[in-house]
Design an enzyme around this catalytic site. Sequence first.
Site, PDB file in Angstrom:
ATOM      1  N   HIS A 130       0.839  -1.215   0.000  1.00 40.22           N
ATOM      2  CA  HIS A 130       0.000   0.000   0.000  1.00 40.22           C
ATOM      3  C   HIS A 130       0.866   1.253   0.000  1.00 40.22           C
ATOM      4  CE1 HIS A 130      -2.924   3.088   1.098  1.00 40.22           C
ATOM      5  NE2 HIS A 130      -1.998   3.494   1.959  1.00 40.22           N
ATOM      6  N   HIS A 135       1.460   5.076  -2.666  1.00 45.44           N
ATOM      7  CA  HIS A 135       1.852   6.479  -2.414  1.00 45.44           C
ATOM      8  C   HIS A 135       3.071   6.950  -3.193  1.00 45.44           C
ATOM      9  CE1 HIS A 135      -0.883   7.519   0.879  1.00 45.44           C
ATOM     10  NE2 HIS A 135      -0.737   6.285   1.320  1.00 45.44           N
ATOM     11  N   GLU A 176      -5.453   9.570   0.030  1.00 47.25           N
ATOM     12  CA  GLU A 176      -5.801   8.143  -0.002  1.00 47.25           C
ATOM     13  C   GLU A 176      -6.885   7.848  -1.050  1.00 47.25           C
ATOM     14  OE1 GLU A 176      -3.166   6.772   3.070  1.00 47.25           O
ATOM     15  OE2 GLU A 176      -4.122   5.940   1.306  1.00 47.25           O
ATOM     16  N   SER A 195      -4.186   0.844  -4.546  1.00 48.07           N
ATOM     17  CA  SER A 195      -3.536  -0.353  -3.982  1.00 48.07           C
ATOM     18  C   SER A 195      -4.582  -1.437  -3.715  1.00 48.07           C
ATOM     19  CB  SER A 195      -2.801  -0.001  -2.683  1.00 48.07           C
ATOM     20  OG  SER A 195      -3.690   0.614  -1.763  1.00 48.07           O
TER      21      SER A 195
END
Length: 273
Positions: A130, A135, A176, A195
């Site tokens: 993730h 990111h 996010e 993700s």
Amino acid sequence: MTTIAPAPALRGDYGAAAADYTVPQRHAGVTPAEHATWRALHARQSALFGRHAARAFREGVAALDCAGGVPDLDRASEALRRTGWRLVAVPGLIPEDAFFAHLAARRFPVTHWLRRPEEMDYLEEPDIFHDFLGHVPLLTDPAFADFLHGYGEAGAFAQAQGALRPLARLYWHMVEFGLLLEDGAIRAYGAGILSSATETVHATEGPVPRLRFDAARVLRTEYRIDDLQPLYFVIEDFRELFGLLRGLEAALLRARDADPIAPGAVLAADTPL
Ligand code: HBI
Ligand code: FE
């Protein structure tokens, strides 16, 4: 500022962490089975990026070139030289003040452990897949990288003013779970979306409200962490995020003192896309 020790329920080995919560990654210790899990996760998500991910995200994934296995964070930091970011390994979620301090120094904290094969579809805490594939690709984009740096710098003010909640909402909704309107199509750029195989499709094509980004609205909007998002916010350009930094401190105080907006609520003032 007080540093709250992470809840014992967290999975990582915080005992081994330094005062800034960093740990050595020990990339040489990653097992062949872990590399295989990473390759399977990377292949599954990459198959979706062509249709669902923003261009800047896809370009970042290509620059990171990490399909072959769990990345070495020091080596991967080479691809971030242009935007001045580097990656540090952490045991998992770290307290707000440590997290903001890293972002303000253009260091992105990446969890060092990888989920187990049976957790391919869901795990409750962010793991290296993730954090890295979600990111890090956008840290190659100058506008987004500058935004995230400025976001980190706002952390100390928010902490001092009791305005962490609105700042966390901004991260949740726009870092996010953010969407981008690109060439007339809805594309995802949020790490929590890209993700996750299910969320990637749900966020861009599912029957769910997608609202035009409005900073004051986002700063008041609560969220749930354990389900697909009930609504998403859409920007047209990453510079919109950088632009909100200018008035962020005043906006944080207003949002701190305003009533929160319930997760999934759509208001008359909203602009659905
Ligand atoms: N720690 N490692 C890590 N990664 C995050 O994304 C993170 C965190 N601590 C706090 C946090 N995110 C959120 O509270 C942000 O809204 C600040
Ligand atoms: Fe995340």
